[in-house]
Motif scaffolding. Structure first.
Motif, PDB file in Angstrom:
ATOM      1  N   LYS A 335       0.805  -1.222   0.000  1.00 28.00           N
ATOM      2  CA  LYS A 335       0.000   0.000   0.000  1.00 28.00           C
ATOM      3  C   LYS A 335       0.836   1.270   0.000  1.00 28.00           C
ATOM      4  N   GLY A 336       2.145   1.161   0.209  1.00 33.38           N
ATOM      5  CA  GLY A 336       2.999   2.344   0.210  1.00 33.38           C
ATOM      6  C   GLY A 336       3.009   3.055   1.552  1.00 33.38           C
ATOM      7  N   ILE A 337       3.949   3.987   1.690  1.00 34.24           N
ATOM      8  CA  ILE A 337       4.101   4.756   2.932  1.00 34.24           C
ATOM      9  C   ILE A 337       3.924   6.229   2.610  1.00 34.24           C
ATOM     10  N   PRO A 338       3.042   6.948   3.315  1.00 32.58           N
ATOM     11  CA  PRO A 338       2.893   8.396   3.065  1.00 32.58           C
ATOM     12  C   PRO A 338       4.219   9.113   3.238  1.00 32.58           C
ATOM     13  N   LYS A 339       4.451  10.142   2.453  1.00 34.79           N
ATOM     14  CA  LYS A 339       5.732  10.847   2.464  1.00 34.79           C
ATOM     15  C   LYS A 339       6.055  11.418   3.834  1.00 34.79           C
ATOM     16  N   GLY A 340       5.039  11.887   4.547  1.00 28.49           N
ATOM     17  CA  GLY A 340       5.274  12.480   5.857  1.00 28.49           C
ATOM     18  C   GLY A 340       5.718  11.485   6.909  1.00 28.49           C
ATOM     19  N   ARG A 341       5.555  10.180   6.654  1.00 32.17           N
ATOM     20  CA  ARG A 341       5.920   9.164   7.650  1.00 32.17           C
ATOM     21  C   ARG A 341       7.186   8.412   7.296  1.00 32.17           C
ATOM     22  N   GLN A 342       7.761   8.697   6.138  1.00 30.31           N
ATOM     23  CA  GLN A 342       8.914   7.921   5.687  1.00 30.31           C
ATOM     24  C   GLN A 342      10.143   8.112   6.557  1.00 30.31           C
ATOM     25  N   LYS A 343      10.262   9.269   7.222  1.00 29.71           N
ATOM     26  CA  LYS A 343      11.416   9.513   8.085  1.00 29.71           C
ATOM     27  C   LYS A 343      11.160   9.146   9.543  1.00 29.71           C
ATOM     28  N   GLY A 356       1.766  -4.688  17.117  1.00 27.40           N
ATOM     29  CA  GLY A 356       3.198  -4.427  16.999  1.00 27.40           C
ATOM     30  C   GLY A 356       3.711  -3.470  18.066  1.00 27.40           C
ATOM     31  N   TRP A 357       4.994  -3.576  18.345  1.00 26.37           N
ATOM     32  CA  TRP A 357       5.648  -2.698  19.312  1.00 26.37           C
ATOM     33  C   TRP A 357       6.407  -1.563  18.647  1.00 26.37           C
ATOM     34  N   GLY A 358       6.596  -1.645  17.342  1.00 30.88           N
ATOM     35  CA  GLY A 358       7.318  -0.587  16.637  1.00 30.88           C
ATOM     36  C   GLY A 358       8.813  -0.595  16.911  1.00 30.88           C
ATOM     37  N   LEU A 359       9.372  -1.792  17.110  1.00 30.68           N
ATOM     38  CA  LEU A 359      10.799  -1.895  17.415  1.00 30.68           C
ATOM     39  C   LEU A 359      11.609  -2.489  16.265  1.00 30.68           C
ATOM     40  N   GLY A 360      10.931  -3.157  15.315  1.00 29.19           N
ATOM     41  CA  GLY A 360      11.639  -3.869  14.266  1.00 29.19           C
ATOM     42  C   GLY A 360      12.503  -2.983  13.391  1.00 29.19           C
ATOM     43  N   LEU A 361      11.920  -1.936  12.818  1.00 27.36           N
ATOM     44  CA  LEU A 361      12.682  -1.062  11.938  1.00 27.36           C
ATOM     45  C   LEU A 361      13.725  -0.268  12.714  1.00 27.36           C
ATOM     46  N   SER A 362      13.413   0.087  13.959  1.00 27.69           N
ATOM     47  CA  SER A 362      14.394   0.800  14.779  1.00 27.69           C
ATOM     48  C   SER A 362      15.614  -0.069  15.025  1.00 27.69           C
ATOM     49  N   VAL A 378      14.018   4.654   3.275  1.00 28.44           N
ATOM     50  CA  VAL A 378      13.004   4.440   2.254  1.00 28.44           C
ATOM     51  C   VAL A 378      13.503   5.095   0.976  1.00 28.44           C
ATOM     52  N   HIS A 379      13.846   4.266  -0.007  1.00 22.11           N
ATOM     53  CA  HIS A 379      14.376   4.810  -1.264  1.00 22.11           C
ATOM     54  C   HIS A 379      13.283   5.529  -2.041  1.00 22.11           C
ATOM     55  N   HIS A 380      12.141   4.894  -2.187  1.00 15.66           N
ATOM     56  CA  HIS A 380      10.968   5.558  -2.757  1.00 15.66           C
ATOM     57  C   HIS A 380       9.728   4.746  -2.397  1.00 15.66           C
ATOM     58  N   SER A 381       8.594   5.419  -2.368  1.00 11.61           N
ATOM     59  CA  SER A 381       7.339   4.770  -2.020  1.00 11.61           C
ATOM     60  C   SER A 381       6.198   5.523  -2.686  1.00 11.61           C
ATOM     61  N   THR A 382       5.274   4.760  -3.285  1.00  9.63           N
ATOM     62  CA  THR A 382       4.106   5.340  -3.944  1.00  9.63           C
ATOM     63  C   THR A 382       2.861   4.685  -3.367  1.00  9.63           C
TER      64      THR A 382
END
Length: 398
Positions: A335-343, A356-362, A378-382
């Motif tokens: 589904k992609g990631i909104p631009k405002g949340r990519q960082k 989820g705990w939100g620890l995986g990507l961290s 995130v290189h790019h997301s649409t």
């Protein structure tokens, strides 16, 4: 009292953290003291200089008053000249009515192009204060002047103080953020090592049970699957044990590491998700890495991609080899990631899963950036099309 290996690691980590915390705190205290002392020294010098000038002016005023009361014409003229010569701080230029420079005081004039220099100074003074007119002479004269050195210091000093204060505030904020991050890292390390320690006992027990079942004539398929799961638990415990310690990076064939990860993940995700492996390179791409940790990063990204696609779609892994580095791209059709949340998705606690705990990507970012000296982003997301995560690692060169 003896302390176990895990306790020793905790004590060593705690000592390092306390030393770092104390060093930052001592540095802030020293900086504060130096700033206060510097401010006091500069202020004291300015006050002393102004006090001396005021004392000299009052003493001259008193002597001039005595001379005026005594009607001593010679003494009066002497003090008038002394008053004229008393200006040792204010830059002054005296001109006639046509703007010609007659004299100047307290100006360092260069030996070359002195007239041009005085003209430039005169123009600058004219843009400042209005001139003082001496009109009791046969032709009027004009006194142009600028701020004295003491006044300049007084004007500039508050800005210097403000700048130093802002610098100190910035250093303090950075120190607080660093301490907070150290606290988070300390918690990460403690939880990871404690998890690895706690997994050790049930893994040993499971190994014994597997051997017991095998000796009792249990169907080999059951014990073989148990052995696979036990090995997997051992890998997980090893990964947690490596968190917080310096990983053992070894030169490894990146293509083989990715193929092993795909072979492990494909049977464990939805059958409606296709994992597309990268094409075999013409020559091996060697990267210094810790395979248990980096494989965990790949697995985490694959699991997130499966969730983003709701268990249906394609995940392709590819890489681009440069002369000194390699770019690894993991692309999904989710589904992609909104631009405002990519960082922000790499921050602890940020997750789209209900459980989820939100620890995986961290943790993935920490493994890539701190342990392997690379980058993950995130290189790019649409939206509605998909997302590509990119991992940058240094390539092993001869």
């Amino acid at each position: 009292m003896r302390v176990g290996r895990l306790g020793e690691q905790w004590l060593q980590g705690g000592g390092l953290w306390l030393n770092r915390h104390s060093s930052i705190r001592i540095a802030l205290i020293v900086f504060s003291v130096l700033f206060a002392v510097l401010s006091l020294v500069i202020s004291d010098r300015l006050v002393s200089r102004i006090a001396v000038e005021e004392h000299e002016k009052l003493e001259m005023w008193a002597n001039a008053t005595r001379a005026a009361n005594a009607y001593d014409q010679q003494m009066i003229m002497t003090y008038l000249y002394r008053i004229l010569d008393a200006n040792t701080a204010i830059p002054t230029i005296l001109t006639d009515q046509d703007g010609k420079v007659l004299s100047y005081y307290n100006i360092d004039v260069p030996e070359k192009n002195a007239d041009a220099f005085l003209e430039r100074e005169l123009e600058r003074y004219k843009r400042g204060y209005p001139p003082i007119v001496i009109d009791d002479l046969s032709s009027p004269q004009y006194i142009y002047y600028s701020d004295s050195y003491g006044l300049r210091y007084l004007v500039i000093f508050p800005y210097i103080q403000l700048g130093v204060f802002l610098l100190f505030l910035g250093v303090a904020i950075v120190a607080v953020v660093s301490l907070k991050r150290s606290d988070q890292n300390r918690i990460w390390e403690g939880l990871s090592r404690e998890t690895a320690h706690q997994l050790g006992t049930p893994i040993s027990s499971l190994i014994a049970w597997k051997e017991y079942l095998a000796s009792m004539g249990t169907e080999p398929m059951v014990t073989d699957e148990m052995e696979k799961d036990i090995q997997r638990l051992g890998i997980i415990a090893d990964r947690f044990q490596k968190i917080g310690s310096s990983p053992n990076l070894r030169p490894s064939d990146l293509h083989e590491v990715i193929l092993r990860t795909i072979a492990y993940m494909q049977p464990r995700i939805s059958k409606q998700v296709e994992l597309i492996a990268p094409k075999a390179p013409e020559e091996s791409i060697i990267v210094r890495l810790s395979e248990p940790l980096l494989a965990w990063v790949f697995e985490n990204l694959i699991k997130n991609a499966v969730d983003a696609m709701h268990g249906e779609g394609k995940i392709s892994i590819s890489y681009i080899a440069k002369e000194r580095e390699v770019y690894i791209d993991i692309t999904d059709t989710g589904k992609g990631i909104p631009k405002g949340r990519q960082k922000t998705i790499f921050r602890p606690g940020i997750t789209t899963r209900q459980r989820g705990w939100g620890l995986g990507l961290s943790l993935a970012r920490r493994i890539v950036e701190e342990y392997h000296g690379g980058r993950i982003y995130v290189h790019h997301s649409t939206l509605g099309v998909g997302t590509t995560f990119r991992i940058e690692l240094d390539r092993e060169t001869e």
